[in-house]
Design an enzyme around this catalytic site. Structure first.
Site, PDB file in Angstrom:
ATOM      1  N   ASP A  14      31.201  -0.617 -29.940  1.00  0.00           N
ATOM      2  CA  ASP A  14      32.385  -0.092 -30.267  1.00  0.00           C
ATOM      3  C   ASP A  14      33.236  -0.394 -29.104  1.00  0.00           C
ATOM      4  OD1 ASP A  14      34.085   2.045 -31.295  1.00  0.00           O
ATOM      5  OD2 ASP A  14      33.061   3.737 -30.471  1.00  0.00           O
ATOM      6  N   ASP A 108      37.466  -1.589 -35.220  1.00  0.00           N
ATOM      7  CA  ASP A 108      36.858  -1.557 -33.932  1.00  0.00           C
ATOM      8  C   ASP A 108      35.632  -1.328 -33.601  1.00  0.00           C
ATOM      9  OD1 ASP A 108      37.165   1.056 -34.797  1.00  0.00           O
ATOM     10  OD2 ASP A 108      38.003   1.790 -32.675  1.00  0.00           O
ATOM     11  N   GLU A 109      34.663  -1.088 -34.698  1.00  0.00           N
ATOM     12  CA  GLU A 109      33.188  -0.979 -34.583  1.00  0.00           C
ATOM     13  C   GLU A 109      32.406  -1.583 -35.666  1.00  0.00           C
ATOM     14  OE1 GLU A 109      31.704   3.139 -34.960  1.00  0.00           O
ATOM     15  OE2 GLU A 109      33.701   3.786 -35.902  1.00  0.00           O
TER      16      GLU A 109
END
Length: 373
Positions: A14, A108-109
């Site tokens: 993350d 983003d993860e």
């Protein structure tokens, strides 16, 4: 006590305050300063906040004017999604150096299954450490990671030592880790559900674990079964490298409230065109059109219609949306409109894939067995 768990080594990576970190990386003058991406203007909403801003209580989805009150020195910057997507692709390229089993959740993860990996490294913890170091040196921003036996625990663990940290929950530590966990930290337990659990005396994983399955289902519906299993470390969902998209949407917040359907038609046309563009880019179509209406008092309403055929053309999307708009009178003036298409033609593929994957569960291992993480 021991439980049977699939032999998997899962990493959840993350990025730390991703949008804000990219802005600070690209503009050194912003480093170390409280920053909000989006949120500018009287109707703006914060998309992301730097850790310097978070210290003042600024967070994503917060109204920009409230964020400015909490943090008078807050700097607002416009979001640059093309740039975030560019950086995200670089990060994913690093992931694929280790495994092809990568399941992105957003820009983003992502989840990575490194049970068997391209480096032949038996330690998922060392792989996560190496990936985070490469993201920092090759891209220029930091990431946090969680490592454990399944996706649920890995995701919970990735938030444990943020920012720029990681946590490993070894198989023999799973039960104790979950029992001691604050119920608010359980992935899938939102603010409303947490409050409901508090009212019923459920504050930790141990409290949750003491409730019978029937009790949880009676009080929390289908989610009750999920809570019953995850608090026992049972979450058999595999990392799916080709996630099936379930819907596509676009929405717009207006600088001035709209009080008449006539004024909304032009706005809806632009939104329908954007949805159509995204559908065609992804080569999908859908049957269910949903109109999202957020009123000036922030109440939210959705209206849906399912067609007997798949559509992706903007004119057909707009025509169906018009029917939904005039379906009933507006309750108030409107600050946001959105259109989404679901029931996509990817669902057929999903059903085929699930049928083909209907095979025996992976081998299991007792948590008492030493398994290098």
């Amino acid at each position: 006590m021991s439980i049977d768990l699939p032999i998997r080594k899962i990493i959840h990576v993350d990025m730390d305050a991703f949008y804000a970190s990219v802005e600070q990386m690209d503009n050194p003058d912003l480093k170390g300063k409280p920053l909000a991406v989006g949120g500018g203007g009287k109707r703006g909403v914060v998309s992301a906040a730097s850790y310097e801003a978070r210290k003042f209580g600024v967070k994503s989805a917060m109204a920009g004017n409230l964020a400015a009150k909490l943090c008078p020195d807050l700097i607002f910057v416009k979001p640059r999604f093309e740039r975030y997507s560019e950086i995200s692709k670089k990060i994913r390229a690093i992931f694929y150096d280790y495994t092809d089993l990568v399941e992105p959740l957003s820009l983003d993860e992502a989840y990575l299954d490194v049970t068997e990996n391209k480096k032949g490294n038996p330690s998922a913890s060392l792989i996560a450490e190496e990936i985070r170091e490469r993201i920092f040196t090759e891209v220029g921003i930091t990431a946090s990671a969680g490592i454990s036996i399944n996706k649920f625990i890995a995701k919970v663990a990735s938030d444990y030592h943020k920012p720029n940290g990681q946590k490993t929950v070894n198989p023999e530590e799973v039960l104790e880790f979950l029992e001691q966990l604050d119920i608010r930290k359980f992935y899938g337990v939102g603010k409303v559900t947490a409050e409901k659990m508090y009212q019923k005396g459920i504050f930790t994983g141990l409290d949750l674990k003491q409730k019978l399955l029937e009790y949880l289902v009676d009080n929390f519906g289908k989610s009750g079964r999920y809570y019953y299993h995850v608090v026992r470390g049972i979450h058999n969902s595999e990392v799916k490298p080709n996630r099936i998209r379930k819907s596509l949407a676009a929405e717009r917040t207006f600088s001035e409230n709209l009080s008449s359907e006539i004024f909304m038609l032009e706005k809806l046309q632009h939104i329908a065109e954007e949805v159509s563009r995204r559908l065609n880019k992804n080569k999908v179509a859908g049957k269910t059109v949903t109109l999202k209406i957020k009123y000036s008092d922030f109440t939210l309403q959705t209206r849906s219609k399912t067609l007997p055929y798949f559509i992706s053309d903007s004119a057909l999307i707009l025509e169906t949306t018009k029917d939904l708009l005039y379906q009933e009178k507006l309750k108030n003036s409107v600050r946001l409109l959105g259109i989404s298409l679901s029931n996509l033609n990817t669902e057929t593929k999903k059903n085929r894939d699930e049928h083909s994957q209907n095979k025996p569960e992976q081998k299991s291992v007792s948590v008492q067995l030493k398994f290098e993480f």
